[in-house]
Design a protein around this motif. Structure first.
Motif, PDB file in Angstrom:
ATOM      1  N   MET A   1       7.027  -0.924   3.580  1.00 48.11           N
ATOM      2  CA  MET A   1       6.988  -0.206   2.304  1.00 48.11           C
ATOM      3  C   MET A   1       5.587  -0.249   1.693  1.00 48.11           C
ATOM      4  SD  MET A   1       9.837   1.188   1.738  1.00 48.11           S
ATOM      5  CE  MET A   1      11.570   1.145   2.121  1.00 48.11           C
TER       6      MET A   1
ATOM      7  N   MET B   1      -2.850  -6.172  -3.666  1.00 52.17           N
ATOM      8  CA  MET B   1      -2.195  -4.874  -3.503  1.00 52.17           C
ATOM      9  C   MET B   1      -2.687  -3.889  -4.567  1.00 52.17           C
ATOM     10  SD  MET B   1      -0.446  -4.037  -1.023  1.00 52.17           S
ATOM     11  CE  MET B   1       0.349  -2.537  -1.568  1.00 52.17           C
ATOM     12  N   GLU B   2      -2.868  -4.393  -5.763  1.00 52.06           N
ATOM     13  CA  GLU B   2      -3.353  -3.502  -6.827  1.00 52.06           C
ATOM     14  C   GLU B   2      -4.765  -3.024  -6.521  1.00 52.06           C
ATOM     15  OE1 GLU B   2      -0.933  -4.212 -10.864  1.00 52.06           O
ATOM     16  OE2 GLU B   2      -2.548  -5.635 -10.526  1.00 52.06           O
TER      17      GLU B   2
ATOM     18  N   GLU C   1       1.110   7.095   1.006  1.00 57.36           N
ATOM     19  CA  GLU C   1       1.479   8.102   0.002  1.00 57.36           C
ATOM     20  C   GLU C   1       0.297   8.378  -0.939  1.00 57.36           C
ATOM     21  OE1 GLU C   1       4.735   7.143  -2.614  1.00 57.36           O
ATOM     22  OE2 GLU C   1       4.748   9.160  -3.454  1.00 57.36           O
TER      23      GLU C   1
ATOM     24  N   LYS D   1      11.847  -7.549  -9.240  1.00 57.14           N
ATOM     25  CA  LYS D   1      12.365  -8.789  -8.635  1.00 57.14           C
ATOM     26  C   LYS D   1      12.578  -9.845  -9.718  1.00 57.14           C
ATOM     27  CE  LYS D   1      10.087  -8.138  -4.206  1.00 57.14           C
ATOM     28  NZ  LYS D   1       8.850  -8.450  -3.525  1.00 57.14           N
TER      29      LYS D   1
ATOM     30  N   GLU E   1      -4.560  -0.390  -3.912  1.00 46.64           N
ATOM     31  CA  GLU E   1      -4.094   0.867  -4.509  1.00 46.64           C
ATOM     32  C   GLU E   1      -5.208   1.551  -5.299  1.00 46.64           C
ATOM     33  OE1 GLU E   1      -0.369   0.996  -6.424  1.00 46.64           O
ATOM     34  OE2 GLU E   1       0.653   0.598  -4.528  1.00 46.64           O
TER      35      GLU E   1
ATOM     36  N   HIS F   1       7.174  -6.313  -8.508  1.00 45.35           N
ATOM     37  CA  HIS F   1       7.160  -7.690  -8.998  1.00 45.35           C
ATOM     38  C   HIS F   1       8.104  -7.833 -10.189  1.00 45.35           C
ATOM     39  CE1 HIS F   1       5.310 -11.567  -9.769  1.00 45.35           C
ATOM     40  NE2 HIS F   1       5.268 -11.234 -11.048  1.00 45.35           N
TER      41      HIS F   1
ATOM     42  N   GLN G   1      11.469  -2.729  -3.803  1.00 45.12           N
ATOM     43  CA  GLN G   1      10.929  -2.515  -2.449  1.00 45.12           C
ATOM     44  C   GLN G   1       9.438  -2.182  -2.464  1.00 45.12           C
ATOM     45  OE1 GLN G   1      13.530   0.431  -0.595  1.00 45.12           O
ATOM     46  NE2 GLN G   1      14.344  -1.278   0.608  1.00 45.12           N
TER      47      GLN G   1
ATOM     48  N   LEU H   1      -0.226  -9.857  -5.396  1.00 50.60           N
ATOM     49  CA  LEU H   1      -0.066  -8.711  -6.298  1.00 50.60           C
ATOM     50  C   LEU H   1      -1.433  -8.112  -6.624  1.00 50.60           C
ATOM     51  CD1 LEU H   1       1.722  -7.063  -8.260  1.00 50.60           C
ATOM     52  CD2 LEU H   1       1.401  -8.872  -9.926  1.00 50.60           C
TER      53      LEU H   1
ATOM     54  N   THR I   1      10.504  -5.013   6.331  1.00 44.94           N
ATOM     55  CA  THR I   1      10.723  -3.818   5.507  1.00 44.94           C
ATOM     56  C   THR I   1       9.722  -3.783   4.350  1.00 44.94           C
ATOM     57  OG1 THR I   1      13.061  -4.013   6.011  1.00 44.94           O
ATOM     58  CG2 THR I   1      12.491  -2.503   4.241  1.00 44.94           C
ATOM     59  N   GLU I   2       9.540  -4.938   3.731  1.00 44.71           N
ATOM     60  CA  GLU I   2       8.592  -4.989   2.607  1.00 44.71           C
ATOM     61  C   GLU I   2       7.195  -4.599   3.059  1.00 44.71           C
ATOM     62  OE1 GLU I   2       7.959  -8.274  -0.112  1.00 44.71           O
ATOM     63  OE2 GLU I   2      10.132  -8.458  -0.324  1.00 44.71           O
TER      64      GLU I   2
ATOM     65  N   GLU J   1       5.217   4.290 -13.649  1.00 49.66           N
ATOM     66  CA  GLU J   1       5.536   3.057 -12.923  1.00 49.66           C
ATOM     67  C   GLU J   1       5.373   1.853 -13.847  1.00 49.66           C
ATOM     68  OE1 GLU J   1       4.205   4.698  -8.515  1.00 49.66           O
ATOM     69  OE2 GLU J   1       2.913   3.305  -9.564  1.00 49.66           O
TER      70      GLU J   1
ATOM     71  N   ARG K   1       3.523   3.081   1.003  1.00 52.50           N
ATOM     72  CA  ARG K   1       3.059   3.355  -0.363  1.00 52.50           C
ATOM     73  C   ARG K   1       1.565   3.734  -0.357  1.00 52.50           C
ATOM     74  NH1 ARG K   1       3.551   4.133  -6.003  1.00 52.50           N
ATOM     75  NH2 ARG K   1       1.909   2.993  -7.001  1.00 52.50           N
TER      76      ARG K   1
ATOM     77  N   LEU L   1       8.019   0.827  -3.724  1.00 47.78           N
ATOM     78  CA  LEU L   1       7.602   2.232  -3.694  1.00 47.78           C
ATOM     79  C   LEU L   1       7.111   2.737  -5.053  1.00 47.78           C
ATOM     80  CD1 LEU L   1      10.202   3.777  -1.258  1.00 47.78           C
ATOM     81  CD2 LEU L   1       7.769   3.378  -0.854  1.00 47.78           C
ATOM     82  N   ALA L   2       7.338   1.936  -6.098  1.00 50.03           N
ATOM     83  CA  ALA L   2       6.788   2.325  -7.407  1.00 50.03           C
ATOM     84  C   ALA L   2       5.567   1.462  -7.722  1.00 50.03           C
ATOM     85  CB  ALA L   2       7.842   2.182  -8.495  1.00 50.03           C
ATOM     86  N   GLY L   3       4.975   0.916  -6.687  1.00 50.27           N
ATOM     87  CA  GLY L   3       3.762   0.115  -6.899  1.00 50.27           C
ATOM     88  C   GLY L   3       4.052  -1.365  -6.971  1.00 50.27           C
ATOM     89  N   PRO L   4       3.032  -2.182  -6.731  1.00 56.66           N
ATOM     90  CA  PRO L   4       3.237  -3.635  -6.644  1.00 56.66           C
ATOM     91  C   PRO L   4       3.706  -4.266  -7.954  1.00 56.66           C
ATOM     92  CG  PRO L   4       0.899  -3.076  -6.513  1.00 56.66           C
ATOM     93  CD  PRO L   4       1.646  -1.792  -6.429  1.00 56.66           C
ATOM     94  N   ARG L   5       3.198  -3.773  -9.073  1.00 61.97           N
ATOM     95  CA  ARG L   5       3.582  -4.405 -10.350  1.00 61.97           C
ATOM     96  C   ARG L   5       5.046  -4.136 -10.682  1.00 61.97           C
ATOM     97  NH1 ARG L   5       0.941  -7.500 -13.664  1.00 61.97           N
ATOM     98  NH2 ARG L   5      -0.885  -7.305 -12.364  1.00 61.97           N
TER      99      ARG L   5
END
Lengths: 365, 447
Positions: free
Chosen positions: B421, B365-366, B428, A108, B369, A105, A96, B362, B417-418, A358, B425, A98-102
């Motif tokens: 999240m 998003m990184e 957070e 999944k 973050e 990924h 989902q 990806l 939902t994604e 993570e 995140r 919540l532990a970061g995008p990597r």
């Protein structure tokens, strides 16, 4: 405070891939009386022993990541009681994001990969069945597996198999699916790649061999810890090899398996569960080990020292691996090598450390 | 296989190898005598090497400077008289040592190093012992015999000795004289920056200082100055030095601690004043915030351990450090944070949400973050450098903007939902898990 060695799997608990640094690889188990979940945390800052805390106390004492709060919520909802269920819940939450995008990924990717692996296992089981009635798979795949002709042929062939085992055809499908789901973590001997637990079991050997090599170059005290960790890895590997052999012998004769389905299926289920318990917690340590392998002696020393309280020592019900005086010596040595940690009761979350945990999720097996 | 083009092709082909194999190839290539070819290969595989960070092959020259490496500054950042060394000192120092040392010793050291695993610090240490000992003696005798300022002909080379070069050579000689102690301690401590000492490490550092003190207090000073450069919080080591009984008068002990502390503070001030000149740090919010945090940790620990010893000049220096860090993080992290964060999200606030197709990659998003974490890191140092209000205001603005950032309305439920999240995140990382949980529960009606 708890001891170094648990009596049973249930007492040892399941390693949880929390991302909050203070909770990393905490072990979850049921409280003897209330049967509520409680967590065994290796003591930080090199203190003695382990802390045992229910979730409520953890929330009162430590600032936890949102990931860990959601993960515990899902653990409760799914009534998790074994490492296999824990793993799926963990991957689900990580996917989902919540532990970061990597980590999302990777989760999944793992879930997709496992779906594929299970399909392949089903396919291999069907091939095994075809052999039983002397049908060559080449007849089926001559027109391509996806072709309608091939599907028809396959159904007709499976009807023959079902008839031979005196099982309704639908039930045969259900059984093959159930069996492939159950054994996919191990895989079949004829598969080109081993299942994830078998691969992890093989990695234990590499882990112990390299740890011994490192230990020979490190100071005596830390080498003593390293040697102990290598021994535990070896013993665990020896037990996992036996379990895998048992499962292979169960699946070798599908005739027997399908004839006395209930008995054999539940025997395999117990073996797979046993394997998951044996290997629970090792994926994290092997990830740490891989990191240290690319680094120098000091990181290797730190890895050996930090791994010690997380080491999945076999519970006494499985094998007596250690006596009391050895445990005391090991704990004393370990304390001398642990660097002081940041105080985890300050309530401040260090997200750099969180990110480190993570990243570790990428080592999931 | 002799043309450079062939070497280049082989290098390209080796990029398909797993990490370990690639490093094996590198090891083989580096043994080639033709440096041109080696460079061709290195140029091709450099991006992978940056990630893998393989240990550089050790040579006698590199080994010689190992005990002093923590004190080196690049020539353009070097400043004299603050106990640091310029990288430009390597060449003259090596010429002097190389000219005076037994050539058979150098040859045997090079031979041994070629056969040594670069991770095997113990073997490297054992190989270095005779080199450091001889080099210290040769440097000392050179400086004692021929210290006049000016050009000197050494073998086939010219070496220019200035006051500063002489001082640096003296410092190197002092350090090499205690190289066994420095390298033994380094062998057992964690990589720099050292975050803290375990009991066994503390014991080692203390006994080493005590042993050197029995010899001379000057050696203790040299040892501590080298080790200070490795510490994340130099005050931790200063505290060890202050608490340790030394075989000298308490006034000398206090003077030693004061001198070492003042030296560390001066070096820190210099570092802080130079911050803005480092474009690679200033333009990268992660590096900028990390550097700021490291400097604040150094300053805070120094101030704590120096306590009453700090004089007016010291207090002024500390103020300079604070001011420099504050300006640096405000300009390079705090002001830019919104842009860094939102440019990586698909639909910026106010755009009325994005389409389901515009999901950040990806990498985006990184990056988002990283921007969030950099700002958070600034919040950790904000109190210490007096920019708390600025940082808090920025955190609150971004958090509000993120909260307004709705998931795409036309998307299916899993996509919504994604998207939620992803936002939660980031919230957070900016505002902490409690705020993120509040928003998640409010939007989903559950955790």
């Amino acid at each position: 405070m708890a001891g170094l060695v648990a009596n049973t799997w249930a007492e040892r608990g399941i390693a949880v891939f929390f991302t909050t640094p203070a909770l990393s690889q905490a072990r979850m188990r049921r409280d003897d009386g209330s049967q509520r979940y409680e967590f065994v945390l290796p003591s930080l800052s090199g203190g003695k022993g382990y802390y045992i805390m229910p979730w409520k106390s953890i929330l009162e004492t430590i600032t936890t990541t949102l990931h860990d709060r959601v993960l515990f919520d899902r653990i409760q909802k799914h009534n998790v009681d074994d490492p296999i269920k824990m793993r799926y819940v963990t991957l689900d939450v990580a996917a989902q994001g919540l532990a970061g995008p990597r980590a999302a990924h990777k989760a999944k990717e793992i879930l997709d990969g496992e779906k594929q692996y299970q399909i392949m296992t089903t396919f291999l089981l069907i091939l095994q069945l075809l052999k039983l009635i002397n049908v060559s798979p080449s007849n089926l795949i001559a027109h391509g597996l996806d072709s309608i002709a091939a599907q028809k042929e396959l159904k007709a062939t499976l009807r023959q198999v079902a008839k031979r085992f005196n099982v309704p055809q639908d039930e045969l499908y259900v059984r093959i699916e159930a069996l492939s789901t159950l054994i996919a973590p191990i895989g079949l001997p004829q598969a080109t790649e081993p299942g994830r637990l078998r691969a992890l079991s093989d990695e234990l050997l590499q882990f112990s061999q390299n740890l011994r090599k490192w230990s020979s170059e490190l100071p005596d005290e830390i080498a003593y810890l390293g040697e102990f960790e290598a021994n535990i890895a070896d013993l665990t590997n020896q037990m996992t090899v036996k379990v895998v052999a048992n499962v292979f012998s169960e699946t070798e004769s599908l005739t027997e398996l399908l004839n006395t389905w209930e008995k054999h299926f539940s025997a395999i289920r117990e073996q797979v569960k046993q394997l998951a318990w044996l290997l629970d917690g090792w994926d994290y340590l092997i990830g740490e080990f891989r990191d240290a392998a690319t680094k120098g002696g000091r990181e290797r020393e730190a890895m050996i020292a930090n791994s010690f309280p997380l080491l999945p020592i076999l519970p006494k019900s499985q094998l007596e691996t250690i006596n009391e005086s050895q445990a005391t010596t090991l704990k004393t040595v370990h304390r001398r090598w642990v660097r002081a940690n940041e105080d985890w009761r300050t309530g401040v979350l260090d997200y750099e450390q969180v990110q480190r945990n993570e990243t570790r999720k990428a080592d999931f097996k | 296989m002799s043309t450079l083009e062939e070497w280049r092709r082989i290098a390209l082909a080796s990029l398909g190898l797993p990490d370990k194999r690639l490093l094996d190839v590198l090891k083989l290539v580096e043994q080639a005598p033709d440096r041109g070819r080696v460079r061709v290969v290195l140029d091709q595989i450099r991006p992978r090497l940056v990630r893998l960070r393989p240990p550089r092959p050790m040579t006698a020259q590199r080994l010689l400077f190992r005990p002093v490496e923590d004190l080196f500054d690049p020539a353009d950042r070097y400043r004299a008289k603050i106990g640091r060394l310029s990288r430009t000192i390597v060449q003259p120092c090596w010429i002097i040592v190389h000219n005076r040392i037994e050539q058979t010793l150098l040859q045997s050291i090079d031979d041994r190093l070629r056969a040594t695993d670069p991770f095997n610090h113990r073997d490297i240490f054992a190989t270095g012992l005779p080199l450091w000992q001889d080099a210290a003696q040769h440097l000392t005798s050179f400086l004692a015999a021929d210290t006049s300022i000016g050009r000197h002909r050494i073998g086939a080379e010219n070496v220019t000795i200035t006051e500063d070069v002489r001082q640096q050579l003296l410092d190197i000689a002092d350090i090499l004289a205690i190289a066994p102690e420095i390298e033994t301690v380094k062998l057992h401590l964690s990589e720099r920056p050292i975050l803290g000492f375990s009991p066994i490490e503390l014991e080692l550092v203390s006994t080493t200082i005590a042993r050197l003190a029995a010899d001379s207090i000057r050696k203790v000073k040299t040892f501590v100055l080298v080790l200070l450069a490795r510490m994340a919080r130099p005050g931790d080591l200063l505290q060890v030095l202050t608490d340790l009984p030394l075989p000298c008068s308490s006034a000398d002990h206090a003077d030693l601690c004061k001198a070492v502390g003042a030296n560390a503070l001066t070096a820190l001030t210099h570092q802080a004043q130079e911050l803005r000149q480092h474009q690679s740090i200033a333009t990268d919010p992660v590096a900028a915030s990390q550097t700021a945090e490291q400097l604040v940790a150094r300053l805070t620990s120094l101030e704590r351990s120096m306590g009453g010893q700090r004089d007016h000049a010291g207090a002024q220096q500390a103020q300079v450090v604070r001011r420099e860090i504050a300006t640096f993080v405000l300009d390079n992290v705090v002001v830019k944070a919104n842009q860094e964060l939102f440019q990586n999200l698909s639909s910026p606030p106010g755009s009325g949400g994005g389409s389901a197709a515009a999901v950040p990659t990806l990498e985006q998003m990184e990056n988002a973050e990283k921007a969030a974490l950099s700002l958070r890191r600034c919040a950790r140092v904000a109190d210490a450098v007096g920019i708390r209000k600025d940082v808090e205001r920025k955190l609150a603005t971004i958090c509000t903007e993120l909260e307004r950032h709705s998931p795409p309305p036309d998307a299916d439920e899993p996509t919504q939902t994604e998207s939620l999240m992803r936002l939660v995140r980031l919230i957070e990382l900016i505002a902490g898990p409690d705020e993120a949980q509040r928003i998640l529960t409010a939007r989903l009606g559950r955790l």
